[in-house]
Design an enzyme around this catalytic site. Sequence first.
Site, short mmCIF file in Angstrom:
data_model
loop_
_atom_site.label_atom_id
_atom_site.label_comp_id
_atom_site.label_asym_id
_atom_site.label_seq_id
_atom_site.Cartn_x
_atom_site.Cartn_y
_atom_site.Cartn_z
N ASP A 33 9.91 -10.79 -29.49
CA ASP A 33 10.15 -9.41 -29.94
C ASP A 33 8.99 -8.50 -29.49
O ASP A 33 8.28 -7.92 -30.32
CB ASP A 33 10.30 -9.36 -31.47
CG ASP A 33 9.05 -9.83 -32.21
OD1 ASP A 33 8.84 -9.35 -33.36
OD2 ASP A 33 8.26 -10.62 -31.65
N ASP A 63 3.43 -10.80 -27.99
CA ASP A 63 4.52 -11.44 -27.25
C ASP A 63 4.32 -11.24 -25.75
O ASP A 63 4.57 -12.13 -24.94
CB ASP A 63 5.87 -10.83 -27.64
CG ASP A 63 6.19 -10.93 -29.11
OD1 ASP A 63 5.65 -10.12 -29.88
OD2 ASP A 63 6.95 -11.84 -29.49
N ASN A 68 9.36 -6.74 -34.09
CA ASN A 68 8.30 -5.71 -34.15
C ASN A 68 8.88 -4.31 -34.03
O ASN A 68 8.43 -3.37 -34.67
CB ASN A 68 7.29 -5.93 -33.02
CG ASN A 68 6.43 -7.15 -33.26
OD1 ASN A 68 5.96 -7.36 -34.38
ND2 ASN A 68 6.26 -7.99 -32.25
N THR A 127 8.90 -16.51 -30.78
CA THR A 127 7.69 -15.85 -31.30
C THR A 127 8.04 -14.54 -32.02
O THR A 127 7.20 -13.65 -32.14
CB THR A 127 6.70 -15.54 -30.15
OG1 THR A 127 7.31 -14.61 -29.25
CG2 THR A 127 6.28 -16.79 -29.42
N PHE A 144 5.12 -11.95 -41.04
CA PHE A 144 6.16 -11.03 -40.57
C PHE A 144 7.41 -11.74 -40.03
O PHE A 144 8.54 -11.41 -40.43
CB PHE A 144 5.57 -10.12 -39.49
CG PHE A 144 6.54 -9.13 -38.92
CD1 PHE A 144 7.20 -9.40 -37.73
CD2 PHE A 144 6.81 -7.93 -39.59
CE1 PHE A 144 8.12 -8.48 -37.21
CE2 PHE A 144 7.72 -7.01 -39.06
CZ PHE A 144 8.38 -7.29 -37.88
N ASN A 145 7.26 -12.66 -39.08
CA ASN A 145 8.44 -13.26 -38.43
C ASN A 145 9.36 -13.94 -39.45
O ASN A 145 10.57 -13.88 -39.34
CB ASN A 145 8.02 -14.28 -37.36
CG ASN A 145 7.48 -13.60 -36.12
OD1 ASN A 145 7.77 -12.43 -35.86
ND2 ASN A 145 6.66 -14.33 -35.37
N HIS A 185 -1.56 -13.85 -31.89
CA HIS A 185 -0.60 -14.78 -32.47
C HIS A 185 0.21 -15.56 -31.42
O HIS A 185 0.09 -16.78 -31.31
CB HIS A 185 0.41 -14.04 -33.35
CG HIS A 185 -0.19 -13.14 -34.39
ND1 HIS A 185 -0.84 -13.60 -35.52
CD2 HIS A 185 -0.20 -11.79 -34.47
CE1 HIS A 185 -1.23 -12.57 -36.25
NE2 HIS A 185 -0.87 -11.46 -35.64
O1 RIB Z 1 3.02 -12.03 -37.87
C1 RIB Z 1 2.77 -11.97 -36.48
C2 RIB Z 1 4.04 -12.12 -35.71
O2 RIB Z 1 4.93 -11.05 -36.01
C3 RIB Z 1 3.82 -12.03 -34.18
O3 RIB Z 1 4.79 -12.79 -33.52
C4 RIB Z 1 4.03 -10.58 -33.90
O4 RIB Z 1 4.42 -10.35 -32.55
C5 RIB Z 1 5.17 -10.28 -34.83
O5 RIB Z 1 6.38 -10.72 -34.20
CA CA Z 2 6.21 -11.70 -31.87
#
Ligand code: RIB
Ligand code: CA
Length: 312
Positions: free
Chosen positions: A10, A15, A40, A126, A168-169, A242
């Site tokens: 994303d 990424d 994102n 990711t 987040f993911n 990340h």
């Molecule tokens: O929490 C970090 C993740 O969430 C990373 O993959 C960032 O790109 C977002 O997708």
């Molecule tokens: Ca990501």
Amino acid sequence: MQRKIIIDCDPGQDDALMLFLAFASPEELDILGVCAVTGNVPLEKTKRNICILSDIVGNKNVPMFAGCDKPLETEGATAEYVHGVDGIDGIDIFDPVTKLEPKGAVEFIIETLMSAADSEITLVPTGPLTNIATAILREPAILPKIGEIVLMGGALREGGNVTPSAEFNIYVDPHAAKIVFECGRPIAAFGLDVTHQVFTTSQVLDRISKIDNPVAKASYGLLSFFGRYDAEKYGTEGAPLHDPCTIAYLLNPELFELKPCNIRVETESQLTLGHTAVDFWGSTGLPANANWAHRVDRDGFFDLLVERLSCF
Ligand code: RIB
Ligand code: CA
């Protein structure tokens, strides 16, 4: 021996660096396709961003696919406050030469896996796990074809980055994450506990600034923008890198320490929605369903990244 991988992402500046690292490693990685998902920023932007990044690395043969535009059940969330309104702020946005395939990402994932041998293909998600979970729901017969899922997501000791308890993911699509963590296939999970050990300091940016090629120049712009939000939030220098942890693991697993753990995902509680209950000390007695990354050789990681960025 090349490892066949499907990337699902994303973009997102981190990424982007993950994609650069993957495309810089044709000896080790055979990228079968790159898929975009809402994360994102909305799919409208992430599907354009994978094509822009494809142009930047000079990709001519790896196909790009658009996936799901919303999570399985939740409203989801986006993170323009971190990544900017375009998701890859820090570089000029342009109309890419690379075009998306007409086929959708989920269809591509299913077709590719169904024509593969057992355990032949590694999935590298990711972003939120919506595309992966949708493919599993639509065609469970793909499961034995998946050799490993190497994902960025989750948090234990670091706490959450989008709520006090969720990364987040996983937070954006907790139902998808639950399906993936319960799918029974080998999983290597790179959560905040390890990604918060690889902040992009000024020393790292300085090394990248000395590399004279378009990919390194784009990386410098992306990371300069990406560093500002987390630096302020965490009081650190730079931002946690990340997503490249997934590809770095595929290129050199020795850089990381992982521990087999049972990981379950909270999908009910509003307070802790998206929490990854990583049973690091085995207190549940439940069988491990993932390898949880908890330590990284920071210098080795950035040496690898800088070395590969120099390859373009
Ligand atoms: O929490 C970090 C993740 O969430 C990373 O993959 C960032 O790109 C977002 O997708
Ligand atoms: Ca990501």
